[in-house]
Design a protein around this motif. Sequence first.
Motif, PDB file in Angstrom:
ATOM      1  N   GLU A  76       0.820  -1.230   0.000  1.00 58.28           N
ATOM      2  CA  GLU A  76       0.000   0.000   0.000  1.00 58.28           C
ATOM      3  C   GLU A  76       0.849   1.273   0.000  1.00 58.28           C
ATOM      4  O   GLU A  76       0.333   2.368  -0.217  1.00 58.28           O
ATOM      5  CB  GLU A  76      -0.987   0.012   1.187  1.00 58.28           C
ATOM      6  N   ASP A  77       2.156   1.140   0.215  1.00 61.66           N
ATOM      7  CA  ASP A  77       3.032   2.321   0.192  1.00 61.66           C
ATOM      8  C   ASP A  77       3.121   2.960  -1.191  1.00 61.66           C
ATOM      9  O   ASP A  77       3.611   4.089  -1.313  1.00 61.66           O
ATOM     10  CB  ASP A  77       4.448   1.964   0.675  1.00 61.66           C
ATOM     11  N   ILE A  78       2.667   2.266  -2.224  1.00 53.30           N
ATOM     12  CA  ILE A  78       2.707   2.898  -3.552  1.00 53.30           C
ATOM     13  C   ILE A  78       1.810   4.139  -3.602  1.00 53.30           C
ATOM     14  O   ILE A  78       1.958   4.973  -4.480  1.00 53.30           O
ATOM     15  CB  ILE A  78       2.336   1.927  -4.704  1.00 53.30           C
ATOM     16  N   ALA A  79       0.878   4.248  -2.636  1.00 55.63           N
ATOM     17  CA  ALA A  79       0.060   5.467  -2.556  1.00 55.63           C
ATOM     18  C   ALA A  79       0.826   6.606  -1.881  1.00 55.63           C
ATOM     19  O   ALA A  79       0.398   7.758  -1.904  1.00 55.63           O
ATOM     20  CB  ALA A  79      -1.227   5.175  -1.789  1.00 55.63           C
ATOM     21  N   ASN A  80       1.969   6.272  -1.264  1.00 54.71           N
ATOM     22  CA  ASN A  80       2.782   7.270  -0.557  1.00 54.71           C
ATOM     23  C   ASN A  80       3.974   7.656  -1.434  1.00 54.71           C
ATOM     24  O   ASN A  80       5.079   7.133  -1.292  1.00 54.71           O
ATOM     25  CB  ASN A  80       3.243   6.673   0.779  1.00 54.71           C
ATOM     26  N   ARG A  81       3.708   8.587  -2.344  1.00 49.24           N
ATOM     27  CA  ARG A  81       4.696   8.960  -3.350  1.00 49.24           C
ATOM     28  C   ARG A  81       6.001   9.466  -2.717  1.00 49.24           C
ATOM     29  O   ARG A  81       7.096   9.131  -3.169  1.00 49.24           O
ATOM     30  CB  ARG A  81       4.076  10.041  -4.259  1.00 49.24           C
ATOM     31  N   LYS A 118       7.370   8.795   0.215  1.00 55.98           N
ATOM     32  CA  LYS A 118       8.147   7.677   0.768  1.00 55.98           C
ATOM     33  C   LYS A 118       8.792   6.860  -0.355  1.00 55.98           C
ATOM     34  O   LYS A 118       9.990   6.571  -0.317  1.00 55.98           O
ATOM     35  CB  LYS A 118       7.240   6.773   1.622  1.00 55.98           C
ATOM     36  N   MET A 119       7.987   6.489  -1.347  1.00 48.48           N
ATOM     37  CA  MET A 119       8.514   5.594  -2.383  1.00 48.48           C
ATOM     38  C   MET A 119       9.563   6.275  -3.255  1.00 48.48           C
ATOM     39  O   MET A 119      10.543   5.647  -3.660  1.00 48.48           O
ATOM     40  CB  MET A 119       7.371   5.038  -3.252  1.00 48.48           C
ATOM     41  N   GLN A 120       9.374   7.571  -3.536  1.00 47.93           N
ATOM     42  CA  GLN A 120      10.388   8.272  -4.342  1.00 47.93           C
ATOM     43  C   GLN A 120      11.709   8.315  -3.602  1.00 47.93           C
ATOM     44  O   GLN A 120      12.777   8.125  -4.192  1.00 47.93           O
ATOM     45  CB  GLN A 120       9.910   9.690  -4.695  1.00 47.93           C
ATOM     46  N   ASP A 121      11.647   8.570  -2.300  1.00 44.99           N
ATOM     47  CA  ASP A 121      12.891   8.616  -1.525  1.00 44.99           C
ATOM     48  C   ASP A 121      13.543   7.232  -1.482  1.00 44.99           C
ATOM     49  O   ASP A 121      14.764   7.099  -1.614  1.00 44.99           O
ATOM     50  CB  ASP A 121      12.614   9.133  -0.111  1.00 44.99           C
ATOM     51  N   ILE A 122      12.724   6.208  -1.312  1.00 51.32           N
ATOM     52  CA  ILE A 122      13.255   4.840  -1.282  1.00 51.32           C
ATOM     53  C   ILE A 122      13.877   4.483  -2.633  1.00 51.32           C
ATOM     54  O   ILE A 122      14.999   3.958  -2.692  1.00 51.32           O
ATOM     55  CB  ILE A 122      12.136   3.852  -0.875  1.00 51.32           C
ATOM     56  N   PHE A 123      13.200   4.806  -3.724  1.00 51.46           N
ATOM     57  CA  PHE A 123      13.758   4.492  -5.046  1.00 51.46           C
ATOM     58  C   PHE A 123      15.019   5.310  -5.350  1.00 51.46           C
ATOM     59  O   PHE A 123      15.860   4.869  -6.142  1.00 51.46           O
ATOM     60  CB  PHE A 123      12.701   4.679  -6.144  1.00 51.46           C
ATOM     61  N   SER A 124      15.150   6.478  -4.713  1.00 52.31           N
ATOM     62  CA  SER A 124      16.364   7.281  -4.946  1.00 52.31           C
ATOM     63  C   SER A 124      17.605   6.571  -4.399  1.00 52.31           C
ATOM     64  O   SER A 124      18.731   6.891  -4.770  1.00 52.31           O
ATOM     65  CB  SER A 124      16.226   8.671  -4.312  1.00 52.31           C
ATOM     66  N   LYS A 125      17.411   5.583  -3.523  1.00 53.62           N
ATOM     67  CA  LYS A 125      18.539   4.823  -2.951  1.00 53.62           C
ATOM     68  C   LYS A 125      18.840   3.559  -3.760  1.00 53.62           C
ATOM     69  O   LYS A 125      19.700   2.760  -3.396  1.00 53.62           O
ATOM     70  CB  LYS A 125      18.231   4.415  -1.502  1.00 53.62           C
ATOM     71  N   VAL A 126      18.073   3.355  -4.838  1.00 49.69           N
ATOM     72  CA  VAL A 126      18.229   2.133  -5.645  1.00 49.69           C
ATOM     73  C   VAL A 126      18.841   2.500  -6.995  1.00 49.69           C
ATOM     74  O   VAL A 126      18.335   3.390  -7.684  1.00 49.69           O
ATOM     75  CB  VAL A 126      16.847   1.456  -5.868  1.00 49.69           C
ATOM     76  N   ASP A 127      19.942   1.825  -7.374  1.00 50.28           N
ATOM     77  CA  ASP A 127      20.537   2.074  -8.695  1.00 50.28           C
ATOM     78  C   ASP A 127      19.653   1.470  -9.787  1.00 50.28           C
ATOM     79  O   ASP A 127      19.298   2.109 -10.748  1.00 50.28           O
ATOM     80  CB  ASP A 127      21.934   1.436  -8.794  1.00 50.28           C
ATOM     81  N   HIS A 128      19.312   0.213  -9.627  1.00 51.45           N
ATOM     82  CA  HIS A 128      18.436  -0.445 -10.602  1.00 51.45           C
ATOM     83  C   HIS A 128      17.508  -1.453  -9.923  1.00 51.45           C
ATOM     84  O   HIS A 128      16.301  -1.311  -9.954  1.00 51.45           O
ATOM     85  CB  HIS A 128      19.278  -1.118 -11.705  1.00 51.45           C
ATOM     86  N   VAL A 129      18.089  -2.438  -9.231  1.00 44.52           N
ATOM     87  CA  VAL A 129      17.263  -3.485  -8.624  1.00 44.52           C
ATOM     88  C   VAL A 129      17.611  -3.629  -7.147  1.00 44.52           C
ATOM     89  O   VAL A 129      18.785  -3.550  -6.769  1.00 44.52           O
ATOM     90  CB  VAL A 129      17.509  -4.853  -9.309  1.00 44.52           C
ATOM     91  N   CYS A 130      16.593  -3.839  -6.336  1.00 43.78           N
ATOM     92  CA  CYS A 130      16.818  -4.096  -4.911  1.00 43.78           C
ATOM     93  C   CYS A 130      15.919  -5.251  -4.479  1.00 43.78           C
ATOM     94  O   CYS A 130      14.740  -5.303  -4.842  1.00 43.78           O
ATOM     95  CB  CYS A 130      16.498  -2.843  -4.103  1.00 43.78           C
ATOM     96  N   ASP A 184       7.395   3.604 -11.066  1.00 48.30           N
ATOM     97  CA  ASP A 184       6.191   4.332 -11.487  1.00 48.30           C
ATOM     98  C   ASP A 184       5.023   4.076 -10.536  1.00 48.30           C
ATOM     99  O   ASP A 184       3.850   4.127 -10.922  1.00 48.30           O
ATOM    100  CB  ASP A 184       5.816   3.955 -12.930  1.00 48.30           C
ATOM    101  N   MET A 185       5.358   3.774  -9.269  1.00 40.59           N
ATOM    102  CA  MET A 185       4.377   3.613  -8.195  1.00 40.59           C
ATOM    103  C   MET A 185       3.416   2.462  -8.468  1.00 40.59           C
ATOM    104  O   MET A 185       2.194   2.572  -8.331  1.00 40.59           O
ATOM    105  CB  MET A 185       3.556   4.906  -7.956  1.00 40.59           C
ATOM    106  N   SER A 186       3.990   1.346  -8.869  1.00 38.13           N
ATOM    107  CA  SER A 186       3.160   0.174  -9.117  1.00 38.13           C
ATOM    108  C   SER A 186       3.628  -0.968  -8.212  1.00 38.13           C
ATOM    109  O   SER A 186       4.810  -1.087  -7.901  1.00 38.13           O
ATOM    110  CB  SER A 186       3.270  -0.209 -10.604  1.00 38.13           C
TER     111      SER A 186
END
Length: 254
Positions: free
Chosen positions: A140-145, A147-159, A173-175
Amino acid sequence: MTGADLKAIISDIHSNLEALQAVLADIRKRGISDIICLGDIIGYGPNPKECIDLAKRFSFNILGNHDEAALWAESVESFNPVARAAVEWTRQQLEDSKDRTQNTKRWDFLGELQRTYRENSALYVHGSPRKPVREYVFPEDIANRVKMQDIFSKVDHVCFIGHSHMPGIFTEDMSFKPPQEVFNTYEIDSRKTIINVGSVGQPRDGDTRACYVVLEGSRVEFVRVQYGFEDTMKKIYTISELDNFSADRLAEGR
Ligand code: ZN
């Protein structure tokens, strides 16, 4: 492809020996020898020593919040009473003086667990890329843009993550897609992607079977393995320090 090109990624064993043995048998059957574990070897279940001894043979093990709580008493403070009692019981098992030599080795092993692991362009953590041991990334965190943008900023490609016990695929893309939506097979593309590999010893997505992931290049397969959870449940019921709920939930996958 031979087994040498494949990697098994497992997580959240939680001292469930029956589930771990079933998963390891399935991994062996596929000829896979490269196993990465994303943490929480212990906690909740009845066989911490046996699970640690099996985990020692994996290619790499990451520190989970339950492993951390067994190591450092102050980190158990945020735990709910069920999880806390299990950690305290687990610590007693690992402090048992009858088994001192082996237990010293087990503590050394736990004490050396790392919070993150990188291989090729992939990052491996227990919880999340920004707070590796404790933060949850829920579907459900995909609704929390934010949080997810910050988390994805720590990922180069795959985590690859565990911790929530909810398998599935997050893309930048929040999916979020649970394994059923992709028929258990997913091809990682150029988007940033976070894969939750699910839980071996305490699935919480309504499926009682142990869950793990096989990685083959950019192809991810979610695997489910049936195991004798009734045996694990019986063991938990006989240990008064372990809450009956930790047994009951195995029969429902919740
Ligand atoms: Zn866990």
